[in-house]
Design an enzyme around this catalytic site. Structure first.
Site, short mmCIF file in Angstrom:
data_model
loop_
_atom_site.label_atom_id
_atom_site.label_comp_id
_atom_site.label_asym_id
_atom_site.label_seq_id
_atom_site.Cartn_x
_atom_site.Cartn_y
_atom_site.Cartn_z
CE LYS A 35 78.74 25.68 83.91
NZ LYS A 35 79.75 25.54 84.56
NE ARG A 76 80.85 22.69 91.90
CZ ARG A 76 80.72 24.04 90.77
NH1 ARG A 76 79.64 24.75 90.54
NH2 ARG A 76 81.55 23.72 89.62
CG HIS A 84 84.82 26.49 90.07
ND1 HIS A 84 84.69 27.35 88.49
CD2 HIS A 84 83.67 26.72 90.26
CE1 HIS A 84 83.08 28.32 88.50
NE2 HIS A 84 82.76 27.81 89.14
NE ARG A 95 87.07 26.53 84.96
CZ ARG A 95 87.66 26.58 86.37
NH1 ARG A 95 89.50 26.45 86.10
NH2 ARG A 95 87.16 26.93 87.75
CE1 TYR A 109 43.32 27.52 84.28
CE2 TYR A 109 45.75 27.83 83.36
CZ TYR A 109 44.37 26.84 82.95
OH TYR A 109 44.85 26.29 82.03
CB CYS A 115 48.52 29.39 81.38
SG CYS A 115 47.36 30.56 80.69
CG MET A 116 52.31 24.01 80.40
SD MET A 116 51.72 22.36 80.46
CE MET A 116 51.41 21.61 81.65
CG ASP A 117 50.23 25.72 76.74
OD1 ASP A 117 51.95 25.04 77.12
OD2 ASP A 117 49.32 25.10 77.05
C1 PLP Z 1 80.37 26.52 84.79
C2 PLP Z 1 82.03 27.30 84.83
C3 PLP Z 1 82.82 27.44 84.64
C4 PLP Z 1 81.67 29.33 83.90
O1 PLP Z 1 81.53 30.05 84.81
P1 PLP Z 1 81.10 31.51 84.98
O2 PLP Z 1 81.26 32.13 85.41
O3 PLP Z 1 79.68 31.65 83.94
O4 PLP Z 1 82.12 31.30 84.33
C5 PLP Z 1 84.27 27.52 85.44
N1 PLP Z 1 84.44 27.16 85.49
C6 PLP Z 1 83.73 25.73 86.46
C7 PLP Z 1 83.78 24.76 87.58
C8 PLP Z 1 82.18 25.53 85.58
O5 PLP Z 1 81.39 24.37 87.05
#
Ligand code: PLP
Length: 373
Positions: free
Chosen positions: A41, A137, A167, A221, A267, A313-315
């Site tokens: 992601k 969540r 999670h 995951r 700045y 700065c920005m850049d």
């Molecule tokens: C982002 C995410 C993960 C990955 O988490 P890590 O700590 O980077 O391994 C796993 N499960 C869900 C639901 C997530 O949103």
């Protein structure tokens, strides 16, 4: 690997061999048969989704996990066959396209299922049920809601239950009280189902690396440590195998000037030289993700630590140099030079944040250049 010509010397170098190494190491560590979901992601935590996914798949990942429909579609264009799971909320309107593109969705509401049932599409849509065991969540929070949701999905002609997951909120901490409470709840949820879905998963990186191996279930995951970073300082002390960081950040000196004592830089004239000094300018700023909070952070030139001074700065931003380096001299913001290394963890500390955030906020203006042997 990259044909596009980049003119500005600022670039992120992504080491795909490091990604493969981290996935390979995990594969050896996991219980036999446990699938690896590569969490890619947010453009693979800022590393580049398509390329990271290729490396992860090559090393044995069998599912790509993302957060949004757009991320899933981007990966589906490149990879027609791999399983893709969207971990986050998806609007009902995306369901027909998800079915056509064989993208698996996360569901946690009977309302959502009822609305999808009213749409017309012919391909079956695979879903994973999300249960909230303490993260607070998304996800169903009690057994009754789970029963209702499960039965609605089973009765639906459009949907197929392919998985169930939760999670953990505190898997990266040493104190396991809250974590074990979540595990107990998840087990209760699982036992309440008439049939165990094909893929049960709960482990984020911290869980799979430092917790009880039975919590690997059918899939894990793999997020932050696929990129070579530890989920927390605590987990870093308990890693079962060494990680290789994949992300470096480099640029070059584009200007070097000598200033007298009393002369100010940038700045707000926030830095003033206390003695005659050499000041270097590098072409990277907050529009590249080098937020102003990073002022004072060190970078490397010739293996020597050099501080960013004044306001970013920005850049561009400015460095206090030990000597008058030539223009074009390589500057490493993240990565190794000789015996010195500046890590993402060090930047995170400077920015009062976590390592996850550092590569994520390096903006698309910084090209990702992919390296592999
Ligand atoms: C982002 C995410 C993960 C990955 O988490 P890590 O700590 O980077 O391994 C796993 N499960 C869900 C639901 C997530 O949103």
């Amino acid at each position: 690997m990259q044909n596009i010509k980049h003119f500005r010397p600022t670039k992120a170098i992504i080491n795909l061999d490091a990604i493969k190494h981290n996935v390979n190491q995990l594969k050896e560590y996991l219980n036999p048969g446990v699938q690896i979901m590569a969490v890619v992601k947010a453009n693979a935590y800022g590393h580049g989704d398509i390329e990271v996914a290729a490396a992860a798949i090559e090393a044995g990942a069998t599912v790509l996990a993302v957060a949004t429909p757009e991320e899933a579609l981007h990966l589906r264009e490149a990879y027609r066959d791999i399983d893709i799971l969207i971990l986050g909320y998806v609007p009902v309107s995306f369901a027909p396209l998800a079915a056509v593109e064989n993208i698996t969705l996360t569901v946690f509401s009977t309302d959502w299922v009822e609305q999808v049932n009213t749409l017309t599409f012919k391909h079956p849509l695979k879903v994973h049920i999300k249960v909230d065991t303490g993260m607070g969540r998304i996800g169903v929070t009690n057994l009754e809601d789970l029963q209702n949701l499960y039965h609605e999905i089973v009765l639906s002609e459009k949907l197929l239950v392919d998985g169930i997951f939760t999670h953990f909120a505190t898997a990266d901490e040493e104190d396991e009280t809250y974590f074990l409470h979540q595990v107990t709840k998840f087990e209760e949820f699982l036992r309440s189902l008439p049939k165990r879905p094909r893929l049960v998963h709960a482990a984020n990186t911290a869980t799979m690396l430092v917790k009880d191996q039975t919590l690997q279930y059918d899939a894990v995951r793999f997020g932050i440590s696929m990129y070579g970073l530890a989920p927390s300082a605590y987990v870093k002390t308990k890693l079962p195998f060494p990680l290789q960081p994949a992300f470096s950040l480099e640029t070059e000196l584009i200007e070097v000037k000598e200033v007298q004592a009393g002369q100010s830089i940038g700045y707000g004239a926030a830095f003033t030289a206390s003695e005659p000094s050499f000041i270097g300018t590098i072409p990277i700023g907050y529009a590249d993700g080098l937020i102003r909070k990073y002022s004072g952070q060190h970078v490397l030139i010739d293996g020597v630590r050099v501080p960013i001074i004044g306001r970013i700065c920005m850049d561009q931003c400015m460095l206090l140099l030990p000597i008058a380096y030539n223009i074009g001299k390589k500057v490493t913001l993240i990565g190794k030079q000789e015996d010195e290394e500046i890590t993402i963890d060090e930047w995170a500390k400077k920015g009062d944040t976590i390592n996850y955030e550092v590569p994520c906020i390096i903006t698309s203006r910084v090209p990702r250049i992919y390296y592999k042997k």
